[in-house]
Design a protein around this motif. Sequence first.
Motif, PDB file in Angstrom:
ATOM      1  N   LEU A  98      10.462  -5.154   3.512  1.00  0.00           N
ATOM      2  CA  LEU A  98      10.994  -4.923   1.884  1.00  0.00           C
ATOM      3  C   LEU A  98       9.365  -4.272   1.227  1.00  0.00           C
ATOM      4  N   ALA A  99       8.236  -4.402   2.654  1.00  0.00           N
ATOM      5  CA  ALA A  99       7.073  -3.501   1.813  1.00  0.00           C
ATOM      6  C   ALA A  99       7.552  -1.577   2.341  1.00  0.00           C
ATOM      7  N   ARG A 100       8.033  -1.323   3.291  1.00  0.00           N
ATOM      8  CA  ARG A 100       8.674  -0.303   3.018  1.00  0.00           C
ATOM      9  C   ARG A 100       9.301   0.479   1.396  1.00  0.00           C
ATOM     10  N   ARG A 101       9.038  -0.481   0.647  1.00  0.00           N
ATOM     11  CA  ARG A 101       9.789   0.405  -0.622  1.00  0.00           C
ATOM     12  C   ARG A 101       8.471   0.471  -1.771  1.00  0.00           C
ATOM     13  N   ASP A 102       7.157   0.188  -0.688  1.00  0.00           N
ATOM     14  CA  ASP A 102       5.880   0.384  -1.422  1.00  0.00           C
ATOM     15  C   ASP A 102       6.082   2.342  -1.600  1.00  0.00           C
ATOM     16  N   PRO A 103       5.473   2.707  -2.229  1.00  0.00           N
ATOM     17  CA  PRO A 103       5.244   4.276  -2.308  1.00  0.00           C
ATOM     18  C   PRO A 103       4.275   4.794  -1.636  1.00  0.00           C
TER      19      PRO A 103
END
Length: 631
Positions: A98-103
């Motif tokens: 989920l954290a991979r979506r943080d730009p």
Amino acid sequence: MGLALCLLASTQAAAESQICAENLSGNRGGGAPELIALTQLDGRIAANQDSKQRQRLELQRHLLLEQLTGRVFAGDTTDLVPDASAATLSALRREAQLARRDPSGDTEALAVLKLNTAVLDAAFAHLLDTLWRQWSAFAPASAFERSFAEFRRRTAFDRAPFEQAVARIETLPASKRSPADAELAVAYATYKQRADAYNTMIGALEDFVIRAASGDPLLRWLGVGALVHAVNALPAIADLNAALFPSRRLSLGQVVGAGLVFFAILAVGLLVWPLLVKGVGRLLTHLKKSPAAAQRLTRLLRKAFDTPVRVFLFLVALGMAGRVLMFREPYIGLLTVLGILVVLVVVWAVLRLIDNAVMVYSEKLHEHYPNLRGELVNFLSNLARFAVIIVTALYMLHDLGYDITTLLASLGIGGLAIAFAAKETIANVFGCISIIVDDMFRQGDWIVTADADGTVIDVGLRSTKIRTFDNAVVFIPNGQLAEVAVRNWSRRKLGRRILFTVGVEYGSDMKMVRKTVDDIRAMLAEHPAIADRTTDASQFTKKQLTRIANAMDSAGVMRTLLVYLDTLGESSINIMVYCFSKSVDWEEWLKVKQDVIFRCCDIVEGNGLSIAFPSRTVYLRGDAGTTPAKD
């Protein structure tokens, strides 16, 4: 952020193979105090410049590692590694995805760090559990090597992206750092500390278990591990183990296995050693074609190695039994002590070999080299023993971690003080050399000094032992003997003096006295045991005549024969008899002397003379002074 290397696979194994080297840290309670203390000690050792302080810190580190190793091999690792269950890993993996979506990327880095930390904990806990099971089963070194390799494979992670992220954060002013940046920096510092502590402990564990497992092929071959597990698996034994050994550091199965291993190795060794000696004797007999030489060598092996081999077998059996009895503990101390004892046993065997070689081959050496001096052989054997002891002491000091170069340099600096303190000992050693070089006396010689009169037993490095004629032993320092007069009676190769006086009565016919003197001289010249100038002495002087000084002395050969009317005594006419017996042996000399005296008495009686005895004539003067009275 360069975190592409940290992408996670869909399965746990794939994730563990890509990310490796994780932290002990962060939001999960940190690592065990012992591991944190270990990392702190490593940092203090690296930064400390004081050698004494570093030695103290290194000793603390060694003791801490020994304590941690003991816990591992006792199966006591529950609070050593934070919990990293499968559920925890799955949750952290989803959080990272989920954290991979943080730009911004910082959230992803923090999530991946947490996951890597959990994977590292899980891999380390699995490694410790595997090591304990393999240790308990006496696994070979290759099995331990595979376990360590698997841990490194599961934790082979590139730290560079995280280091770059943390380095970027550290360049920012404190006012511009976000809470996520601070959390990432703390998480990575904690992760690095935990990974370093794990690697340090794994290095110590790997060095210990590989070395220990490499020395246990006999235990694996005997199936001791299976025996221990079989005994402990019995229900009654399991209950007893729980009651007697709650710490799990010992078990009844170990006790049984240790006892069987000890007695089996000792019994087999004591049976095989005599057979081995017999086999060597037969082989030597076959190779040398000389039963006497083979018997001597076999006797030497038995005398030199019989007792040391028994002690060596006892130490080996004790070490193997200790390996079984203490397999849940790091028995480095036991190995060190047993190693020192084994070295001492080997040195003992070498010293016995030197002593018994001289004893067994002394007769053979005397046959081949009749002029070989026994004290020279003893001196060389003493030097050999001294050299063996010195080399062993230096080896053991080096093995215990001492700097031999520094030790030898310090001995050179303190050599003057040592020489002054040991001047008497040094003087005695040089006195021994002087006695041997000057050939003052040899073993078996009869010597007379101011302190002793007897036979030389041995010339040692420090003192000479003399057996007196009343059967006492006198020890005289060699330095003292080298400086005093020593009378050596055994240097008489031919001729022991016979000197006595034959007294005949006054009033004897002087012609018969002259004839008696001539008859005694003729008797001595013809006596087979009396030496004269016609006696062949070449066998005694052949070697010595190669030296001018000894040629003048004729190596103690005396052949003088003198018989003369010597003095007119108070009560007899004295005939001096001066001659030398051919034999220098005391008993033979007494026999010859007795025979000569008997013959002289026969000659005196045969010439009509009488042996005089002490007497005194007193003349008494009368009142008129004219009539003497004879008494």
